[in-house]
Design a protein around this motif. Structure first.
Motif, PDB file in Angstrom:
ATOM      1  N   HIS A  18     -45.348  20.701   4.063  1.00  0.00           N
ATOM      2  CA  HIS A  18     -45.702  19.502   3.304  1.00  0.00           C
ATOM      3  C   HIS A  18     -45.940  19.804   1.827  1.00  0.00           C
ATOM      4  O   HIS A  18     -45.639  18.982   0.968  1.00  0.00           O
ATOM      5  CB  HIS A  18     -46.934  18.818   3.916  1.00  0.00           C
ATOM      6  CG  HIS A  18     -48.227  19.488   3.608  1.00  0.00           C
ATOM      7  ND1 HIS A  18     -48.640  20.651   4.225  1.00  0.00           N
ATOM      8  CD2 HIS A  18     -49.215  19.164   2.727  1.00  0.00           C
ATOM      9  CE1 HIS A  18     -49.809  21.007   3.751  1.00  0.00           C
ATOM     10  NE2 HIS A  18     -50.182  20.132   2.841  1.00  0.00           N
ATOM     11  N   VAL A  19     -46.466  20.989   1.528  1.00  0.00           N
ATOM     12  CA  VAL A  19     -46.726  21.336   0.128  1.00  0.00           C
ATOM     13  C   VAL A  19     -45.414  21.447  -0.643  1.00  0.00           C
ATOM     14  O   VAL A  19     -45.274  20.917  -1.757  1.00  0.00           O
ATOM     15  CB  VAL A  19     -47.533  22.643   0.034  1.00  0.00           C
ATOM     16  CG1 VAL A  19     -47.669  23.065  -1.431  1.00  0.00           C
ATOM     17  CG2 VAL A  19     -48.906  22.475   0.665  1.00  0.00           C
ATOM     18  N   ALA A  20     -44.441  22.109  -0.060  1.00  0.00           N
ATOM     19  CA  ALA A  20     -43.143  22.259  -0.723  1.00  0.00           C
ATOM     20  C   ALA A  20     -42.490  20.902  -0.935  1.00  0.00           C
ATOM     21  O   ALA A  20     -41.932  20.625  -2.009  1.00  0.00           O
ATOM     22  CB  ALA A  20     -42.236  23.160   0.109  1.00  0.00           C
ATOM     23  N   VAL A  21     -42.572  20.035   0.063  1.00  0.00           N
ATOM     24  CA  VAL A  21     -41.921  18.727  -0.036  1.00  0.00           C
ATOM     25  C   VAL A  21     -42.593  17.848  -1.072  1.00  0.00           C
ATOM     26  O   VAL A  21     -41.940  17.257  -1.948  1.00  0.00           O
ATOM     27  CB  VAL A  21     -41.921  18.027   1.338  1.00  0.00           C
ATOM     28  CG1 VAL A  21     -41.358  16.607   1.218  1.00  0.00           C
ATOM     29  CG2 VAL A  21     -41.113  18.824   2.346  1.00  0.00           C
ATOM     30  N   THR A  22     -43.909  17.756  -1.001  1.00  0.00           N
ATOM     31  CA  THR A  22     -44.621  16.858  -1.919  1.00  0.00           C
ATOM     32  C   THR A  22     -44.567  17.368  -3.354  1.00  0.00           C
ATOM     33  O   THR A  22     -44.494  16.576  -4.299  1.00  0.00           O
ATOM     34  CB  THR A  22     -46.082  16.675  -1.497  1.00  0.00           C
ATOM     35  OG1 THR A  22     -46.745  17.952  -1.460  1.00  0.00           O
ATOM     36  CG2 THR A  22     -46.176  16.032  -0.119  1.00  0.00           C
ATOM     37  N   SER A  23     -44.581  18.681  -3.533  1.00  0.00           N
ATOM     38  CA  SER A  23     -44.561  19.249  -4.880  1.00  0.00           C
ATOM     39  C   SER A  23     -43.212  19.091  -5.564  1.00  0.00           C
ATOM     40  O   SER A  23     -43.121  19.113  -6.793  1.00  0.00           O
ATOM     41  CB  SER A  23     -44.923  20.737  -4.825  1.00  0.00           C
ATOM     42  OG  SER A  23     -46.220  20.928  -4.309  1.00  0.00           O
ATOM     43  N   ALA A  24     -42.168  18.925  -4.774  1.00  0.00           N
ATOM     44  CA  ALA A  24     -40.821  18.818  -5.338  1.00  0.00           C
ATOM     45  C   ALA A  24     -40.487  17.410  -5.828  1.00  0.00           C
ATOM     46  O   ALA A  24     -39.513  17.224  -6.568  1.00  0.00           O
ATOM     47  CB  ALA A  24     -39.792  19.252  -4.297  1.00  0.00           C
ATOM     48  N   LEU A  25     -41.281  16.419  -5.456  1.00  0.00           N
ATOM     49  CA  LEU A  25     -40.963  15.050  -5.828  1.00  0.00           C
ATOM     50  C   LEU A  25     -41.055  14.830  -7.337  1.00  0.00           C
ATOM     51  O   LEU A  25     -41.870  15.457  -8.014  1.00  0.00           O
ATOM     52  CB  LEU A  25     -41.916  14.080  -5.122  1.00  0.00           C
ATOM     53  CG  LEU A  25     -41.794  13.958  -3.599  1.00  0.00           C
ATOM     54  CD1 LEU A  25     -42.878  13.029  -3.074  1.00  0.00           C
ATOM     55  CD2 LEU A  25     -40.413  13.454  -3.196  1.00  0.00           C
ATOM     56  N   PHE A  26     -40.245  13.913  -7.831  1.00  0.00           N
ATOM     57  CA  PHE A  26     -40.285  13.485  -9.225  1.00  0.00           C
ATOM     58  C   PHE A  26     -40.211  14.668 -10.194  1.00  0.00           C
ATOM     59  O   PHE A  26     -41.057  14.838 -11.070  1.00  0.00           O
ATOM     60  CB  PHE A  26     -41.523  12.625  -9.483  1.00  0.00           C
ATOM     61  CG  PHE A  26     -41.569  11.390  -8.622  1.00  0.00           C
ATOM     62  CD1 PHE A  26     -40.793  10.287  -8.944  1.00  0.00           C
ATOM     63  CD2 PHE A  26     -42.343  11.352  -7.473  1.00  0.00           C
ATOM     64  CE1 PHE A  26     -40.809   9.150  -8.135  1.00  0.00           C
ATOM     65  CE2 PHE A  26     -42.364  10.225  -6.667  1.00  0.00           C
ATOM     66  CZ  PHE A  26     -41.595   9.116  -6.992  1.00  0.00           C
ATOM     67  N   GLY A  27     -39.196  15.482  -9.968  1.00  0.00           N
ATOM     68  CA  GLY A  27     -38.945  16.599 -10.865  1.00  0.00           C
ATOM     69  C   GLY A  27     -40.015  17.669 -10.841  1.00  0.00           C
ATOM     70  O   GLY A  27     -40.222  18.375 -11.836  1.00  0.00           O
ATOM     71  N   GLY A  28     -40.703  17.806  -9.723  1.00  0.00           N
ATOM     72  CA  GLY A  28     -41.741  18.823  -9.582  1.00  0.00           C
ATOM     73  C   GLY A  28     -43.125  18.367  -9.981  1.00  0.00           C
ATOM     74  O   GLY A  28     -44.079  19.145  -9.905  1.00  0.00           O
ATOM     75  N   GLN A  29     -43.281  17.098 -10.349  1.00  0.00           N
ATOM     76  CA  GLN A  29     -44.604  16.588 -10.708  1.00  0.00           C
ATOM     77  C   GLN A  29     -45.386  16.099  -9.494  1.00  0.00           C
ATOM     78  O   GLN A  29     -46.607  16.026  -9.523  1.00  0.00           O
ATOM     79  CB  GLN A  29     -44.465  15.425 -11.693  1.00  0.00           C
ATOM     80  CG  GLN A  29     -43.876  15.792 -13.029  1.00  0.00           C
ATOM     81  CD  GLN A  29     -43.829  14.586 -13.947  1.00  0.00           C
ATOM     82  OE1 GLN A  29     -44.843  14.000 -14.282  1.00  0.00           O
ATOM     83  NE2 GLN A  29     -42.637  14.197 -14.346  1.00  0.00           N
ATOM     84  N   GLY A  30     -44.682  15.749  -8.444  1.00  0.00           N
ATOM     85  CA  GLY A  30     -45.331  15.122  -7.308  1.00  0.00           C
ATOM     86  C   GLY A  30     -45.535  13.639  -7.558  1.00  0.00           C
ATOM     87  O   GLY A  30     -45.426  13.160  -8.681  1.00  0.00           O
ATOM     88  N   SER A  31     -45.824  12.916  -6.501  1.00  0.00           N
ATOM     89  CA  SER A  31     -45.993  11.470  -6.600  1.00  0.00           C
ATOM     90  C   SER A  31     -47.405  11.107  -7.036  1.00  0.00           C
ATOM     91  O   SER A  31     -48.382  11.649  -6.516  1.00  0.00           O
ATOM     92  CB  SER A  31     -45.720  10.819  -5.238  1.00  0.00           C
ATOM     93  OG  SER A  31     -46.112   9.463  -5.244  1.00  0.00           O
ATOM     94  N   HIS A  32     -47.510  10.181  -8.000  1.00  0.00           N
ATOM     95  CA  HIS A  32     -48.825   9.641  -8.341  1.00  0.00           C
ATOM     96  C   HIS A  32     -48.947   8.206  -7.822  1.00  0.00           C
ATOM     97  O   HIS A  32     -49.644   7.371  -8.379  1.00  0.00           O
ATOM     98  CB  HIS A  32     -49.121   9.709  -9.840  1.00  0.00           C
ATOM     99  CG  HIS A  32     -48.092   9.079 -10.730  1.00  0.00           C
ATOM    100  ND1 HIS A  32     -47.919   7.718 -10.832  1.00  0.00           N
ATOM    101  CD2 HIS A  32     -47.186   9.641 -11.567  1.00  0.00           C
ATOM    102  CE1 HIS A  32     -46.958   7.455 -11.700  1.00  0.00           C
ATOM    103  NE2 HIS A  32     -46.487   8.608 -12.161  1.00  0.00           N
ATOM    104  N   GLY A  33     -48.270   7.933  -6.705  1.00  0.00           N
ATOM    105  CA  GLY A  33     -48.345   6.631  -6.070  1.00  0.00           C
ATOM    106  C   GLY A  33     -49.731   6.342  -5.511  1.00  0.00           C
ATOM    107  O   GLY A  33     -50.596   7.217  -5.433  1.00  0.00           O
ATOM    108  N   ASN A  34     -49.922   5.089  -5.096  1.00  0.00           N
ATOM    109  CA  ASN A  34     -51.249   4.664  -4.629  1.00  0.00           C
ATOM    110  C   ASN A  34     -51.479   4.889  -3.140  1.00  0.00           C
ATOM    111  O   ASN A  34     -52.496   4.466  -2.587  1.00  0.00           O
ATOM    112  CB  ASN A  34     -51.488   3.197  -4.991  1.00  0.00           C
ATOM    113  CG  ASN A  34     -50.403   2.262  -4.474  1.00  0.00           C
ATOM    114  OD1 ASN A  34     -49.751   2.529  -3.469  1.00  0.00           O
ATOM    115  ND2 ASN A  34     -50.200   1.143  -5.175  1.00  0.00           N
TER     116      ASN A  34
END
Length: 302
Positions: free
Chosen positions: A110-126
């Protein structure tokens, strides 16, 4: 795994309020209603059934996780979120969560997947904030634990620090609501300053401080314009408004929902956050029987 723990009454109150807010808010999307609609002005609720969305689905998983483990274990929680998603994928999960939860279900870290989102920034969704109020109620006796456990549950799906800050803010608000149960509600500005004072430096904290400075009598539409009400589906433009709304109606769950609705935006999520906080204090007091009958029932937590 340790023995299953009973779910505290404050957590059940928050969870049920969150689910009601989620279903109440989402129902206004189907069919869409103009913001100037006479139905809104007359407070005519939408006909049932009111189905809840991913906000409630993930809050249920989180509550079961705490009952089973007593604390958040992010890797296990990510797998549990993924299993729930796989079983019932139609709960309106956001696009990035489809990617995360499918990958985790397929065995990805999960860390690899979430960290890769949005160009490596991760999601700041709600998404990390929308589900977390029951956790705040669970650890309400220890505010440091509230903050840490909220951050850990956010890490199961969101790597961006703003998402974590939003989750911590919503959890702390629910904890303060529980801690104040039975005594007079604090003023809106005082409540928001208390929450902001325990947050890390972030746009979420700045938003809460702006919310605390809004003058008494500020209209919901103005607050939503200044703070955002989830149109960007980010923690930064969702949590400050949802908590501003909750903080102004800590003793009235129904009024909190109607007022949150008037901010429009991401209605299921703003209403879920606000109601999860307020209901941690009030429970279902004052909620019309017809609302509860229209809402999709919650499954057993066992």
């Amino acid at each position: 795994m340790s023995a299953h723990r009973p779910v505290p009454p404050s957590v059940l109150r928050s969870l049920r309020g969150l689910a009601l807010g989620d279903a109440f808010g989402d129902r206004w999307f189907h069919p869409p209603v103009d913001e100037s609609s006479a139905a809104v002005a007359a407070r005519l609720v939408r006909p049932g059934p009111w189905y809840w969305t991913d906000d409630t689905a993930m809050a249920l998983v989180l509550t079961r996780h705490l009952a089973a483990r007593g604390e958040v274990r992010p890797a296990a929680l990510a797998r549990e979120f993924a299993a729930e998603y796989t079983a019932v994928p139609h709960r309106k999960y956001g696009p990035s969560m489809h990617r995360v939860l499918r990958a985790v279900q397929e065995g990805a870290d999960h860390v690899a997947v979430t960290s890769a989102l949005f160009g490596g920034q991760g999601s700041h969704g709600n998404g990390a904030a929308m589900r977390v109020a029951p956790l705040g109620a669970w650890f309400a006796d220890d505010l440091a634990a509230v903050a840490e456990q909220a951050r850990l549950q956010a890490a199961a799906t969101h790597a961006h620090p703003e998402a974590a800050a939003g989750a911590v803010a919503a959890a702390l608000a629910a904890a303060f609501a529980v801690r104040g149960r039975g005594s007079a509600a604090p003023g809106r500005a005082e409540f928001l300053r208390e929450v902001a004072g325990l947050l890390p430096d972030s746009d979420v904290r700045s938003g809460l401080r702006v919310a605390a400075r809004l003058p008494a009598g500020t209209s919901v539409r103005h607050a939503a314009t200044v703070l955002g009400s989830g149109y960007r589906v980010s923690a930064q433009d969702t949590v400050p408004f949802a908590l501003w709304s909750a903080a102004g109606h800590l003793d009235d769950l129904v009024e909190a929902l109607w007022q949150t609705l008037l901010g429009w935006g991401d209605l299921d999520t703003t209403c879920a956050i606000a109601a999860g906080v307020v209901a941690a204090r009030t429970g279902p007091d004052g909620v019309p029987a017809g609302w509860l009958a229209a809402q999709e029932p919650l499954p057993a937590l066992g």
